[in-house]
Motif scaffolding. Structure first.
Motif, PDB file in Angstrom:
ATOM      1  N   ASP A   1    -107.224  21.234 -54.883  1.00  0.00           N
ATOM      2  CA  ASP A   1    -106.016  22.040 -55.006  1.00  0.00           C
ATOM      3  C   ASP A   1    -105.459  22.319 -53.616  1.00  0.00           C
ATOM      4  OD1 ASP A   1    -107.485  24.095 -53.889  1.00  0.00           O
ATOM      5  OD2 ASP A   1    -107.691  25.233 -55.744  1.00  0.00           O
ATOM      6  N   ALA A   2    -104.258  22.880 -53.576  1.00  0.00           N
ATOM      7  CA  ALA A   2    -103.570  23.109 -52.308  1.00  0.00           C
ATOM      8  C   ALA A   2    -103.864  24.506 -51.793  1.00  0.00           C
ATOM      9  CB  ALA A   2    -102.070  22.914 -52.489  1.00  0.00           C
ATOM     10  N   ALA A   3    -103.938  24.627 -50.469  1.00  0.00           N
ATOM     11  CA  ALA A   3    -104.249  25.912 -49.857  1.00  0.00           C
ATOM     12  C   ALA A   3    -103.050  26.857 -49.878  1.00  0.00           C
ATOM     13  CB  ALA A   3    -104.728  25.694 -48.425  1.00  0.00           C
ATOM     14  N   ARG A   4    -101.891  26.381 -49.461  1.00  0.00           N
ATOM     15  CA  ARG A   4    -100.691  27.219 -49.446  1.00  0.00           C
ATOM     16  C   ARG A   4     -99.473  26.302 -49.495  1.00  0.00           C
ATOM     17  NH1 ARG A   4    -102.688  26.323 -44.576  1.00  0.00           N
ATOM     18  NH2 ARG A   4    -101.387  26.212 -42.719  1.00  0.00           N
ATOM     19  N   SER A   5     -98.322  26.875 -49.832  1.00  0.00           N
ATOM     20  CA  SER A   5     -97.131  26.039 -49.984  1.00  0.00           C
ATOM     21  C   SER A   5     -95.897  26.782 -49.505  1.00  0.00           C
ATOM     22  CB  SER A   5     -96.945  25.647 -51.453  1.00  0.00           C
ATOM     23  OG  SER A   5     -96.611  26.787 -52.226  1.00  0.00           O
ATOM     24  N   LYS A   6     -94.848  26.023 -49.288  1.00  0.00           N
ATOM     25  CA  LYS A   6     -93.536  26.596 -49.011  1.00  0.00           C
ATOM     26  C   LYS A   6     -92.483  25.593 -49.466  1.00  0.00           C
ATOM     27  CE  LYS A   6     -92.327  24.998 -44.359  1.00  0.00           C
ATOM     28  NZ  LYS A   6     -91.896  25.430 -43.014  1.00  0.00           N
ATOM     29  N   THR A   7     -91.279  26.093 -49.668  1.00  0.00           N
ATOM     30  CA  THR A   7     -90.194  25.218 -50.096  1.00  0.00           C
ATOM     31  C   THR A   7     -89.750  24.354 -48.927  1.00  0.00           C
ATOM     32  OG1 THR A   7     -89.443  26.827 -51.714  1.00  0.00           O
ATOM     33  CG2 THR A   7     -87.875  25.137 -51.062  1.00  0.00           C
ATOM     34  N   SER A   8     -89.671  23.060 -49.153  1.00  0.00           N
ATOM     35  CA  SER A   8     -89.239  22.122 -48.116  1.00  0.00           C
ATOM     36  C   SER A   8     -87.747  21.868 -48.276  1.00  0.00           C
ATOM     37  CB  SER A   8     -90.016  20.805 -48.246  1.00  0.00           C
ATOM     38  OG  SER A   8     -89.564  19.858 -47.321  1.00  0.00           O
ATOM     39  N   TRP A   9     -86.957  22.202 -47.267  1.00  0.00           N
ATOM     40  CA  TRP A   9     -85.498  22.111 -47.391  1.00  0.00           C
ATOM     41  C   TRP A   9     -85.035  20.678 -47.619  1.00  0.00           C
ATOM     42  CZ3 TRP A   9     -82.672  19.118 -44.061  1.00  0.00           C
ATOM     43  CH2 TRP A   9     -83.287  18.738 -42.874  1.00  0.00           C
ATOM     44  N   VAL A  10     -85.751  19.697 -47.049  1.00  0.00           N
ATOM     45  CA  VAL A  10     -85.307  18.314 -47.230  1.00  0.00           C
ATOM     46  C   VAL A  10     -85.480  17.864 -48.676  1.00  0.00           C
ATOM     47  CG1 VAL A  10     -85.732  17.626 -44.845  1.00  0.00           C
ATOM     48  CG2 VAL A  10     -87.559  17.428 -46.518  1.00  0.00           C
ATOM     49  N   SER A  11     -86.345  18.551 -49.425  1.00  0.00           N
ATOM     50  CA  SER A  11     -86.567  18.166 -50.817  1.00  0.00           C
ATOM     51  C   SER A  11     -85.386  18.510 -51.711  1.00  0.00           C
ATOM     52  CB  SER A  11     -87.834  18.843 -51.354  1.00  0.00           C
ATOM     53  OG  SER A  11     -88.964  18.425 -50.629  1.00  0.00           O
ATOM     54  N   TYR A  12     -84.471  19.340 -51.225  1.00  0.00           N
ATOM     55  CA  TYR A  12     -83.278  19.655 -52.000  1.00  0.00           C
ATOM     56  C   TYR A  12     -82.230  18.548 -51.912  1.00  0.00           C
ATOM     57  CZ  TYR A  12     -84.832  24.454 -52.811  1.00  0.00           C
ATOM     58  OH  TYR A  12     -85.522  25.558 -53.226  1.00  0.00           O
ATOM     59  N   LEU A  13     -82.388  17.643 -50.966  1.00  0.00           N
ATOM     60  CA  LEU A  13     -81.422  16.553 -50.832  1.00  0.00           C
ATOM     61  C   LEU A  13     -81.537  15.616 -52.029  1.00  0.00           C
ATOM     62  CD1 LEU A  13     -81.940  15.716 -47.050  1.00  0.00           C
ATOM     63  CD2 LEU A  13     -80.061  17.003 -48.061  1.00  0.00           C
ATOM     64  N   PRO A  14     -80.422  15.211 -52.627  1.00  0.00           N
ATOM     65  CA  PRO A  14     -80.478  14.275 -53.760  1.00  0.00           C
ATOM     66  C   PRO A  14     -81.247  13.010 -53.414  1.00  0.00           C
ATOM     67  CG  PRO A  14     -78.263  15.171 -53.515  1.00  0.00           C
ATOM     68  CD  PRO A  14     -79.044  15.633 -52.322  1.00  0.00           C
ATOM     69  N   LEU A  15     -82.098  12.573 -54.327  1.00  0.00           N
ATOM     70  CA  LEU A  15     -82.914  11.354 -54.215  1.00  0.00           C
ATOM     71  C   LEU A  15     -84.059  11.482 -53.212  1.00  0.00           C
ATOM     72  CD1 LEU A  15     -80.122   8.608 -54.262  1.00  0.00           C
ATOM     73  CD2 LEU A  15     -81.498   9.408 -56.174  1.00  0.00           C
ATOM     74  N   SER A  16     -84.313  12.686 -52.685  1.00  0.00           N
ATOM     75  CA  SER A  16     -85.368  12.829 -51.676  1.00  0.00           C
ATOM     76  C   SER A  16     -86.743  12.479 -52.246  1.00  0.00           C
ATOM     77  CB  SER A  16     -85.375  14.250 -51.112  1.00  0.00           C
ATOM     78  OG  SER A  16     -85.609  15.197 -52.143  1.00  0.00           O
ATOM     79  N   SER A  17     -87.020  12.884 -53.494  1.00  0.00           N
ATOM     80  CA  SER A  17     -88.319  12.565 -54.097  1.00  0.00           C
ATOM     81  C   SER A  17     -88.458  11.072 -54.332  1.00  0.00           C
ATOM     82  CB  SER A  17     -88.484  13.319 -55.423  1.00  0.00           C
ATOM     83  OG  SER A  17     -88.476  14.712 -55.217  1.00  0.00           O
ATOM     84  N   THR A  18     -87.386  10.437 -54.779  1.00  0.00           N
ATOM     85  CA  THR A  18     -87.415   8.995 -55.042  1.00  0.00           C
ATOM     86  C   THR A  18     -87.636   8.206 -53.762  1.00  0.00           C
ATOM     87  OG1 THR A  18     -85.873   9.339 -56.868  1.00  0.00           O
ATOM     88  CG2 THR A  18     -86.139   7.082 -56.077  1.00  0.00           C
ATOM     89  N   LEU A  19     -87.063   8.691 -52.669  1.00  0.00           N
ATOM     90  CA  LEU A  19     -87.118   7.952 -51.402  1.00  0.00           C
ATOM     91  C   LEU A  19     -88.325   8.323 -50.549  1.00  0.00           C
ATOM     92  CD1 LEU A  19     -83.327   8.112 -50.466  1.00  0.00           C
ATOM     93  CD2 LEU A  19     -84.580   6.184 -51.431  1.00  0.00           C
TER      94      LEU A  19
END
Length: 479
Positions: free
Chosen positions: A256-274
């Motif tokens: 499991d993950a220790a800690r997390s935060k929102t990644s601003w670049v992940s809000y860019l369209p197609l960021s997960s796909t790319l």
């Protein structure tokens, strides 16, 4: 161009060699651990120099007089391992000082003096590098700084060449480690789903062989929890920093993950796909060779302690130049594609210049965006220097559009029945101009001359003529 590429390659090799040749710290994790004794009871943490109010970071506890193994050292923090397998970090103050020590070279605090008392203090020897020494005795003095009382600890030492004197205790290694055991951990990034599917059920030996020795190990009644702070997982718009690996009978039961935060670049369209793991892990992370700080396990450790000051400046300048040149050529890729695709479309004689211009504009924007997102989500330096990347990309988009507009206006016949790339210069008509003079407060003058021309073009294939208005400005006004 060929010579330029050769010079660039040589520049890269020189900077890399400078880095490794100037670094006197071993990156060998095969050096035998050093034995040490605990000076006072305390807690062991999964990271060095972290917020120690969080119980989730506590790996275990140590007792006064307990024997431990020193696995790594990062300035004033030591990674230790207990007899039961518990592993983690403690401050230097928890270790019993050894008679044999090393002076940690600091440019402003590396003088051996005759006395710890300020009124009797004289320079005995200036230390210019890490120096082995023997502890002789200790002394503490109280000092008031900005109205507050501080205790300054001093240690009398004898260097290998027989020089005796006093040195600030804080700048002595608590235990002798030479050669220093130092594990250089590379950062890794993965999709959370893929990472869990790949490693569940695998052996912890295989895991540590790939990701290096963990930063901490917590032993429980049924499991051993391994902490890795150099692994980053991504899930939708979340970036998870570090993982906990639950091990039973040498096999990984869960992660499991220790800690997390929102990644601003992940809000860019197609960021997960790319997001492409191999780009980030095998290309995007090697930039850390040229960093001035090392925050692999959550702390900033100055590389200046191990690299000569002049080398830091040279490496920094060379790295910046290489980065900018690489950025230019990398971002040039999508626009080279745009040029070829748009030119191929322009050979279709049915398409007017306006339609071709639209293709060039949309193609530049779309490919430029896709390529920028690939760089941002996969290569960390592009993420860190987003505005430089955006500036370069925006400039090249404008440049590509301007190039196509210029080529279409001047070289492609705009006759509906022709549209061939056969435009030639016919003659230039001068339309007049004007000069504006500006008088400054000091009596000096500035002038700006604007001249207007109409350039006449002719198609060598069909004889069609067209013209283009041009403006030429000489000088400039100050505002």
């Amino acid at each position: 161009m060929k010579n330029f590429k050769k010079y660039l390659a040589v520049l890269f090799l020189i900077s890399t060699c400078l880095f490794f040749s100037s670094c006197d710290r071993s990156t060998d994790d095969t050096v035998e651990p050093t034995k040490a004794t605990i000076a006072k009871a305390g807690k062991v943490y999964s990271m060095q120099r972290v917020s120690k109010g969080s119980s989730s970071n506590v790996m275990g506890e140590v007792k006064t007089g307990q024997s431990v193994l020193i696995l790594e050292n990062r300035n004033w923090d030591y990674k230790i391992q207990l007899a039961d397998g518990t592993m983690g970090w403690i401050d230097a103050e928890y270790l019993k000082p050894s008679k044999q020590t090393f002076i940690m070279y600091q440019s402003d605090r590396s003088n051996i003096v005759s006395s710890p008392r300020a009124e009797d203090r004289e320079l005995v020897k200036e230390v210019t590098e890490k120096t082995a020494a023997t502890r002789l005795e200790d002394y503490s003095e109280s000092k008031k700084i900005n109205g507050k009382d501080y205790i300054i600890d001093w240690t009398k030492i004898r260097t290998e060449d027989g020089v005796e004197g006093w040195f600030e205790s804080a700048y002595l290694y608590q235990v002798p480690i030479d050669p220093m055991r130092f594990i250089n951990r590379k950062d890794w990034s993965f999709s959370m789903k893929d990472f869990l599917e790949e490693w569940k059920g695998e052996s912890i030996e295989k895991f540590t062989k790939k990701f290096k020795e963990p930063s901490g190990i917590k032993i429980t009644d049924s499991l051993a929890i391994h902490y890795f702070h150099n692994i980053f997982l991504f899930k939708l718009n979340k970036k998870y920093y570090g993982v906990r690996v639950y091990v039973k009978d040498s096999l990984i039961e869960n992660i499991d993950a220790a800690r997390s935060k929102t990644s601003w670049v992940s809000y860019l369209p197609l960021s997960s796909t790319l997001r492409i793991n191999w780009i980030g892990n095998y290309i995007g992370n090697y930039y850390y060779l040229f960093e001035t700080t090392d925050d692999i396990d959550g702390t900033n450790i100055a590389v200046e302690d191990y690299v000569p000051e002049w080398a830091n400046y040279v490496i920094g300048i060379l790295a910046l130049l290489i980065y900018l040149v690489m950025l230019f050529y990398i971002l040039k890729i999508p626009f080279t594609i745009v040029n070829k695709v748009t030119y191929k479309q322009s050979l279709n004689r049915k398409l007017f210049n306006g339609r071709i211009m639209l293709y060039a504009t949309l193609g530049s924007i779309i490919l430029g965006y896709l390529f920028s997102v690939i760089m941002l989500v996969n290569v960390f330096p592009f993420n860190d220097y987003f505005f430089i990347t955006a500036l370069f990309c925006g400039g090249m988009i404008i440049g590509t559009i301007g190039k196509w507009r210029n080529d279409l206006d001047y070289n492609r016949c705009n006759a509906a029945t022709c549209h061939q790339w056969t435009g030639e210069h016919s003659w230039t008509e001068y339309l007049g101009g004007e000069t504006v003079t500006q008088t400054m407060r000091d009596g000096s003058t500035n002038s700006q001359t604007t001249r207007r021309y109409r350039e006449h073009r002719i198609c060598s294939a069909c004889g069609h003529e067209w013209s283009i208005l041009r403006t030429h400005v000489i000088g400039g006004l100050k505002y």
